[in-house]
Design a protein around this motif. Structure first.
Motif, PDB file in Angstrom:
ATOM      1  N   VAL A  52      46.949 -73.289  10.524  1.00  0.00           N
ATOM      2  CA  VAL A  52      46.414 -72.692  11.479  1.00  0.00           C
ATOM      3  C   VAL A  52      44.954 -73.095  11.514  1.00  0.00           C
ATOM      4  N   ASN A  53      44.632 -74.037  12.229  1.00  0.00           N
ATOM      5  CA  ASN A  53      43.076 -74.796  12.148  1.00  0.00           C
ATOM      6  C   ASN A  53      42.269 -73.960  13.089  1.00  0.00           C
ATOM      7  N   GLY A  54      41.343 -73.237  12.681  1.00  0.00           N
ATOM      8  CA  GLY A  54      40.821 -72.076  13.437  1.00  0.00           C
ATOM      9  C   GLY A  54      41.308 -70.734  13.199  1.00  0.00           C
ATOM     10  N   GLY A 108      39.290 -67.089  14.346  1.00  0.00           N
ATOM     11  CA  GLY A 108      38.806 -66.434  15.716  1.00  0.00           C
ATOM     12  C   GLY A 108      39.755 -65.603  16.244  1.00  0.00           C
ATOM     13  N   GLY A 109      39.586 -65.391  17.648  1.00  0.00           N
ATOM     14  CA  GLY A 109      40.421 -64.334  18.289  1.00  0.00           C
ATOM     15  C   GLY A 109      41.877 -64.858  18.385  1.00  0.00           C
ATOM     16  N   VAL A 110      42.133 -66.037  18.557  1.00  0.00           N
ATOM     17  CA  VAL A 110      43.531 -66.241  18.502  1.00  0.00           C
ATOM     18  C   VAL A 110      44.190 -66.670  17.175  1.00  0.00           C
ATOM     19  N   GLY A 111      42.888 -67.273  16.244  1.00  0.00           N
ATOM     20  CA  GLY A 111      43.543 -67.476  14.936  1.00  0.00           C
ATOM     21  C   GLY A 111      43.939 -66.234  14.153  1.00  0.00           C
ATOM     22  N   GLY A 169      45.442 -71.024   6.347  1.00  0.00           N
ATOM     23  CA  GLY A 169      44.406 -70.979   7.505  1.00  0.00           C
ATOM     24  C   GLY A 169      43.127 -71.672   7.202  1.00  0.00           C
ATOM     25  N   VAL A 170      42.449 -72.266   8.094  1.00  0.00           N
ATOM     26  CA  VAL A 170      41.369 -73.240   8.097  1.00  0.00           C
ATOM     27  C   VAL A 170      40.276 -72.659   8.573  1.00  0.00           C
ATOM     28  N   CYS A 171      39.136 -72.337   7.881  1.00  0.00           N
ATOM     29  CA  CYS A 171      37.980 -71.455   8.530  1.00  0.00           C
ATOM     30  C   CYS A 171      36.821 -71.901   7.682  1.00  0.00           C
ATOM     31  N   ASP A 207      38.452 -73.706   3.225  1.00  0.00           N
ATOM     32  CA  ASP A 207      37.137 -73.760   3.801  1.00  0.00           C
ATOM     33  C   ASP A 207      36.837 -75.063   4.072  1.00  0.00           C
ATOM     34  N   TYR A 208      36.615 -75.223   5.546  1.00  0.00           N
ATOM     35  CA  TYR A 208      36.415 -76.413   5.948  1.00  0.00           C
ATOM     36  C   TYR A 208      35.008 -77.291   5.750  1.00  0.00           C
ATOM     37  N   THR A 209      34.120 -76.217   5.269  1.00  0.00           N
ATOM     38  CA  THR A 209      32.678 -76.555   4.801  1.00  0.00           C
ATOM     39  C   THR A 209      32.844 -77.474   3.654  1.00  0.00           C
ATOM     40  N   GLY A 265      40.670 -77.446  17.699  1.00  0.00           N
ATOM     41  CA  GLY A 265      40.729 -78.440  18.330  1.00  0.00           C
ATOM     42  C   GLY A 265      39.715 -79.414  18.165  1.00  0.00           C
ATOM     43  N   ASN A 266      39.143 -79.563  16.865  1.00  0.00           N
ATOM     44  CA  ASN A 266      38.090 -80.521  16.680  1.00  0.00           C
ATOM     45  C   ASN A 266      38.322 -81.483  16.001  1.00  0.00           C
ATOM     46  N   ARG A 267      39.696 -81.808  15.643  1.00  0.00           N
ATOM     47  CA  ARG A 267      39.982 -83.309  14.875  1.00  0.00           C
ATOM     48  C   ARG A 267      40.879 -84.064  15.888  1.00  0.00           C
ATOM     49  N   PRO A 269      39.244 -80.246  22.349  1.00  0.00           N
ATOM     50  CA  PRO A 269      37.809 -80.425  22.409  1.00  0.00           C
ATOM     51  C   PRO A 269      36.908 -80.034  23.460  1.00  0.00           C
ATOM     52  N   ASN A 270      35.841 -79.394  23.694  1.00  0.00           N
ATOM     53  CA  ASN A 270      35.180 -78.901  24.470  1.00  0.00           C
ATOM     54  C   ASN A 270      34.258 -79.826  25.226  1.00  0.00           C
ATOM     55  N   LYS A 271      34.443 -81.115  24.539  1.00  0.00           N
ATOM     56  CA  LYS A 271      33.492 -82.173  25.060  1.00  0.00           C
ATOM     57  C   LYS A 271      33.898 -82.623  26.462  1.00  0.00           C
ATOM     58  N   SER A 294      51.237 -78.963  24.225  1.00  0.00           N
ATOM     59  CA  SER A 294      50.112 -78.121  24.388  1.00  0.00           C
ATOM     60  C   SER A 294      50.694 -77.132  25.728  1.00  0.00           C
ATOM     61  N   PHE A 295      49.729 -75.933  25.882  1.00  0.00           N
ATOM     62  CA  PHE A 295      50.333 -75.122  26.896  1.00  0.00           C
ATOM     63  C   PHE A 295      49.253 -74.363  27.701  1.00  0.00           C
ATOM     64  N   LEU A 296      49.330 -73.543  28.388  1.00  0.00           N
ATOM     65  CA  LEU A 296      48.531 -72.501  28.812  1.00  0.00           C
ATOM     66  C   LEU A 296      49.247 -71.141  28.704  1.00  0.00           C
ATOM     67  N   ALA A 297      48.825 -70.193  27.854  1.00  0.00           N
ATOM     68  CA  ALA A 297      49.390 -69.127  27.547  1.00  0.00           C
ATOM     69  C   ALA A 297      49.343 -68.137  28.841  1.00  0.00           C
ATOM     70  N   HIS A 298      50.364 -67.359  28.869  1.00  0.00           N
ATOM     71  CA  HIS A 298      50.376 -66.250  29.831  1.00  0.00           C
ATOM     72  C   HIS A 298      50.519 -64.828  29.346  1.00  0.00           C
ATOM     73  N   HIS A 317      31.833 -69.219  16.906  1.00  0.00           N
ATOM     74  CA  HIS A 317      32.208 -68.764  15.399  1.00  0.00           C
ATOM     75  C   HIS A 317      32.397 -67.294  15.214  1.00  0.00           C
ATOM     76  N   ALA A 318      32.774 -66.744  16.257  1.00  0.00           N
ATOM     77  CA  ALA A 318      33.461 -65.157  16.319  1.00  0.00           C
ATOM     78  C   ALA A 318      34.490 -64.993  15.305  1.00  0.00           C
ATOM     79  N   MET A 319      34.307 -63.963  14.525  1.00  0.00           N
ATOM     80  CA  MET A 319      35.305 -63.695  13.568  1.00  0.00           C
ATOM     81  C   MET A 319      36.411 -62.656  14.161  1.00  0.00           C
TER      82      MET A 319
HETATM   83  N1  LIG Z   1      46.177 -72.652  25.549  1.00  0.00           N
HETATM   84  C1  LIG Z   1      45.762 -71.648  25.852  1.00  0.00           C
HETATM   85  O1  LIG Z   1      46.559 -70.832  26.825  1.00  0.00           O
HETATM   86  C2  LIG Z   1      44.778 -70.848  25.084  1.00  0.00           C
HETATM   87  C3  LIG Z   1      44.502 -69.506  25.179  1.00  0.00           C
HETATM   88  C4  LIG Z   1      43.626 -68.826  24.610  1.00  0.00           C
HETATM   89  C5  LIG Z   1      42.569 -69.559  24.039  1.00  0.00           C
HETATM   90  N2  LIG Z   1      42.525 -71.124  24.074  1.00  0.00           N
HETATM   91  C6  LIG Z   1      41.690 -71.925  23.421  1.00  0.00           C
HETATM   92  O2  LIG Z   1      41.608 -71.672  22.091  1.00  0.00           O
HETATM   93  C7  LIG Z   1      40.541 -71.926  21.423  1.00  0.00           C
HETATM   94  C8  LIG Z   1      40.056 -70.769  20.451  1.00  0.00           C
HETATM   95  O3  LIG Z   1      39.989 -69.471  21.153  1.00  0.00           O
HETATM   96  P1  LIG Z   1      39.469 -68.194  20.514  1.00  0.00           P
HETATM   97  O4  LIG Z   1      39.799 -67.120  21.435  1.00  0.00           O
HETATM   98  O5  LIG Z   1      40.221 -67.787  19.109  1.00  0.00           O
HETATM   99  O6  LIG Z   1      38.253 -68.594  20.278  1.00  0.00           O
HETATM  100  P2  LIG Z   1      36.972 -67.834  19.392  1.00  0.00           P
HETATM  101  O7  LIG Z   1      37.475 -66.424  19.092  1.00  0.00           O
HETATM  102  O8  LIG Z   1      35.770 -68.358  19.939  1.00  0.00           O
HETATM  103  O9  LIG Z   1      37.090 -68.603  17.920  1.00  0.00           O
HETATM  104  C9  LIG Z   1      36.652 -69.846  17.391  1.00  0.00           C
HETATM  105  C10 LIG Z   1      36.881 -69.687  16.065  1.00  0.00           C
HETATM  106  O10 LIG Z   1      37.045 -71.150  15.863  1.00  0.00           O
HETATM  107  C11 LIG Z   1      36.649 -71.614  14.582  1.00  0.00           C
HETATM  108  N3  LIG Z   1      36.190 -72.979  14.335  1.00  0.00           N
HETATM  109  C12 LIG Z   1      34.846 -73.475  14.753  1.00  0.00           C
HETATM  110  N4  LIG Z   1      34.678 -74.750  13.910  1.00  0.00           N
HETATM  111  C13 LIG Z   1      35.825 -74.880  13.296  1.00  0.00           C
HETATM  112  C14 LIG Z   1      35.989 -75.994  12.481  1.00  0.00           C
HETATM  113  N5  LIG Z   1      35.508 -77.082  12.408  1.00  0.00           N
HETATM  114  N6  LIG Z   1      37.320 -75.812  11.880  1.00  0.00           N
HETATM  115  C15 LIG Z   1      38.119 -74.869  11.915  1.00  0.00           C
HETATM  116  N7  LIG Z   1      37.788 -73.651  12.826  1.00  0.00           N
HETATM  117  C16 LIG Z   1      36.593 -73.599  13.602  1.00  0.00           C
HETATM  118  C17 LIG Z   1      35.510 -70.445  14.205  1.00  0.00           C
HETATM  119  O11 LIG Z   1      35.790 -70.282  12.780  1.00  0.00           O
HETATM  120  P3  LIG Z   1      34.269 -70.191  11.736  1.00  0.00           P
HETATM  121  O12 LIG Z   1      33.341 -69.247  12.384  1.00  0.00           O
HETATM  122  O13 LIG Z   1      34.937 -70.134  10.422  1.00  0.00           O
HETATM  123  O14 LIG Z   1      33.910 -71.795  11.965  1.00  0.00           O
HETATM  124  C18 LIG Z   1      35.780 -69.420  15.100  1.00  0.00           C
HETATM  125  O15 LIG Z   1      36.528 -68.138  14.225  1.00  0.00           O
HETATM  126  C19 LIG Z   1      39.185 -72.115  22.602  1.00  0.00           C
HETATM  127  O16 LIG Z   1      39.135 -73.514  22.693  1.00  0.00           O
HETATM  128  C20 LIG Z   1      40.356 -71.315  23.673  1.00  0.00           C
HETATM  129  O17 LIG Z   1      39.899 -71.917  25.041  1.00  0.00           O
HETATM  130  C21 LIG Z   1      43.793 -71.622  24.675  1.00  0.00           C
END
Ligand SMILES: NC(=O)c1ccc[n+]([C@@H]2O[C@H](COP(=O)([O-])OP(=O)(O)OC[C@H]3O[C@@H](n4cnc5c(N)ncnc54)[C@H](OP(=O)(O)O)[C@@H]3O)[C@@H](O)[C@H]2O)c1
Length: 327
Positions: free
Chosen positions: A156-158, A161-164, A180-182, A200-202, A221-223, A244-246, A272-276, A318-320
Motif C-alpha cells: 500500500v503506497n500511501g 492517509g485517509g484511504v491508506g 505499508g509505505v509512509c 519509510d519512503y524518506t 500516485g507519486n511514482r 499525480p495531482n499535477k 483505476s476506478f472511481l469509488a462509490h 500528509h494527514a495521518m
Molecule cells: N479513486 C477513487 O475513487 C478515490 C477515492 C478516494 C480518494 N482517492 C484519491 O486517493 C488519494 C489519497 O486520498 P486520501 O483520502 O487517503 O488522502 P490523504 O488523507 O490526504 O492522505 C495522503 C497520504 O499520502 C501520503 N503520502 C504523501 N506523499 C507520499 C509519498 N511520497 N509516498 C507515500 N505516501 C505519501 C501521506 O503520508 P505521509 O504523511 O506519511 O507522507 C498521507 O498519509 C487522493 O489522490 C485522492 O484523490 C481516490
C-alpha cells in the motif's frame, strides 16, 4: 441551520459559514442532524474546480447552485423520516455519506436506500464520520479491483492517509500480507494498525527493493507506472487509487489514460476506478469495525467554523488518517 457554502472556485478562503434553510425531507429520505463530517481530497477538487474536468459536473466558470457545498461523509442522528421510510426512526445514530456532497452542515437529507447505516455503538460520531468515503474506496480497491486473496503480498503506497489507514486494515482482514509505505512520523501508526512491514519512503525506495507483490495499491500516485510495475509479480495487479495531482486539465486521470494504452502490452493487470459509497459496502465495513478488525484513525478535528483550515491541512497531503469536522 449553519452550513459551509462557496460561490466561486478557489483556495479554502472561498468557504463561508452561512445560515441556510434546513432541507425538506422527502418521502424516502431521512433528515440527519450531522454531528461530525470529514474532508476528503474530492472536496478540494470541487472547491478549486481542478482538474478542470470536474467543472463538467460542477459548473464551468462558477460552481452550479447544487455544487456549492462540500463534505461527502458524516455521522449523526436521525432527526425525522419521510413517510415511506421503514428502516430508520428518529433518534437512530447513523453514519454514511452523500455522492453529491453537502455534509459540512448541521442537517442533511439522505435516501434510506443510499449509503447510510446504523453507527457501531463503540464508535464516537467523530470516529464514524470519516469512514464512508475512505473505507468504501479501500474495500473496492482491494476486493473488486485488486481481487485480493488470502496470502497475497500487498503493498500500500500511501498507507498512512485517509484511504491508506483503512486499506492496510482491510487488506489484513482479507488475509493479505501487507507492506505499508509512509513517511517517518507515520511508521509507528502504520505498524500499529497491522502492517506486517513498513517502508519509510524518506529512507528507502520501495521500487528499488527485490520484494515483489501480488497486489499494489497506489494511493499516493507519486511514482511512474514503470516504477510501480517493477515490483509487481508478472501476474500481479496494480490498482491506481490516487493519481499525480499535477496538471490542471485532467489531473489524476492522466494515469488512467496511460494505463489504458499500456494494458494490452503487459502481463500485469492494471485498474483505476472511481469509488462509490454504497449501503452494502458500508455494511461490510461496519461489520469489520464491530469485529475489531478495522479502527478509524483520526489525525485532527476542527469545528465547522474552521472547515477552511481542515481543507488547508488536508491539501498539504500528509494527514495521518482522517481529518474530521465537528458540527
Ligand atoms: N479513486 C477513487 O475513487 C478515490 C477515492 C478516494 C480518494 N482517492 C484519491 O486517493 C488519494 C489519497 O486520498 P486520501 O483520502 O487517503 O488522502 P490523504 O488523507 O490526504 O492522505 C495522503 C497520504 O499520502 C501520503 N503520502 C504523501 N506523499 C507520499 C509519498 N511520497 N509516498 C507515500 N505516501 C505519501 C501521506 O503520508 P505521509 O504523511 O506519511 O507522507 C498521507 O498519509 C487522493 O489522490 C485522492 O484523490 C481516490
Amino acid at each position: 441551520m449553519k452550513a459551509i457554502r462557496f460561490d466561486r472556485y478557489g483556495s479554502p478562503d472561498v468557504l463561508e459559514l452561512r445560515e441556510v434553510d434546513v432541507p425538506a425531507v422527502g418521502d424516502d429520505e431521512l433528515l440527519v442532524r450531522v454531528h461530525a463530517a470529514s474532508v476528503n481530497p474530492l472536496d478540494w477538487h470541487f472547491m478549486r474546480g481542478t482538474p478542470y474536468l470536474v467543472r463538467l459536473l460542477a459548473g464551468v466558470s462558477r460552481p452550479k447552485a447544487s455544487a456549492r457545498k462540500l463534505g461527502a461523509d458524516m455521522a449523526g442522528a436521525v432527526a425525522a423520516v419521510g413517510k415511506n421510510v421503514t428502516d430508520f426512526q428518529p433518534g437512530d445514530e447513523v453514519f454514511g455519506g452523500l455522492e453529491e456532497r453537502g455534509t459540512l452542515a448541521e442537517y442533511i437529507t439522505i435516501r434510506q436506500s443510499a449509503a447510510v447505516v446504523t453507527k457501531p455503538a463503540g464508535l464516537t460520531f467523530e470516529q464514524a464520520a470519516g469512514v464512508s468515503v475512505a473505507a468504501c474506496t479501500a474495500l473496492q480497491a482491494l476486493r473488486d479491483k485488486g481481487r485480493i486473496q488470502p496470502g497475497h503480498k500487498v503493498l500500500v503506497n500511501g498507507a498512512s492517509g485517509g484511504v491508506g489507514t483503512f486499506a492496510v486494515q482491510i487488506a489484513k482482514a482479507l488475509g493479505g500480507e501487507v507492506t505499508g509505505v509512509c513517511s517517518t512520523r507515520n511508521v509507528a501508526t502504520v505498524a500499529r494498525i497491522g502492517a506486517d512491514s513498513v517502508i519509510d519512503y524518506t529512507r528507502d525506495d520501495f521500487t528499488q527493493t527485490e520484494r515483489h507483490y501480488d497486489l499494489l495499491l497506489d494511493i499516493a500516485g507519486n511514482r511512474t507506472l514503470s516504477e510501480t510495475r517493477r515490483v509487481l509479480r508478472p501476474k500481479g495487479t496494480l490498482v491506481a487509487v490516487g493519481g499525480p495531482n499535477k496538471g490542471n486539465w485532467i489531473g489524476p486521470l492522466s494515469r488512467t489514460l496511460t494505463m489504458t494504452v499500456l494494458a494490452p502490452a503487459v502481463s500485469q493487470r492494471m485498474a483505476s476506478f472511481l469509488a462509490h459509497q454504497t449501503k452494502a459496502d458500508l455494511t461490510v465495513v461496519r461489520e469489520l469495525i464491530e469485529a475489531g478488525k478495522v479502527e478509524p484513525v483520526i489525525d485532527k478535528t476542527y469545528p465547522l467554523a474552521r472547515a477552511a483550515d481542515a481543507l488547508r491541512y488536508l491539501e498539504e497531503g500528509h494527514a495521518m488518517g482522517k481529518v474530521i469536522v465537528t458540527i
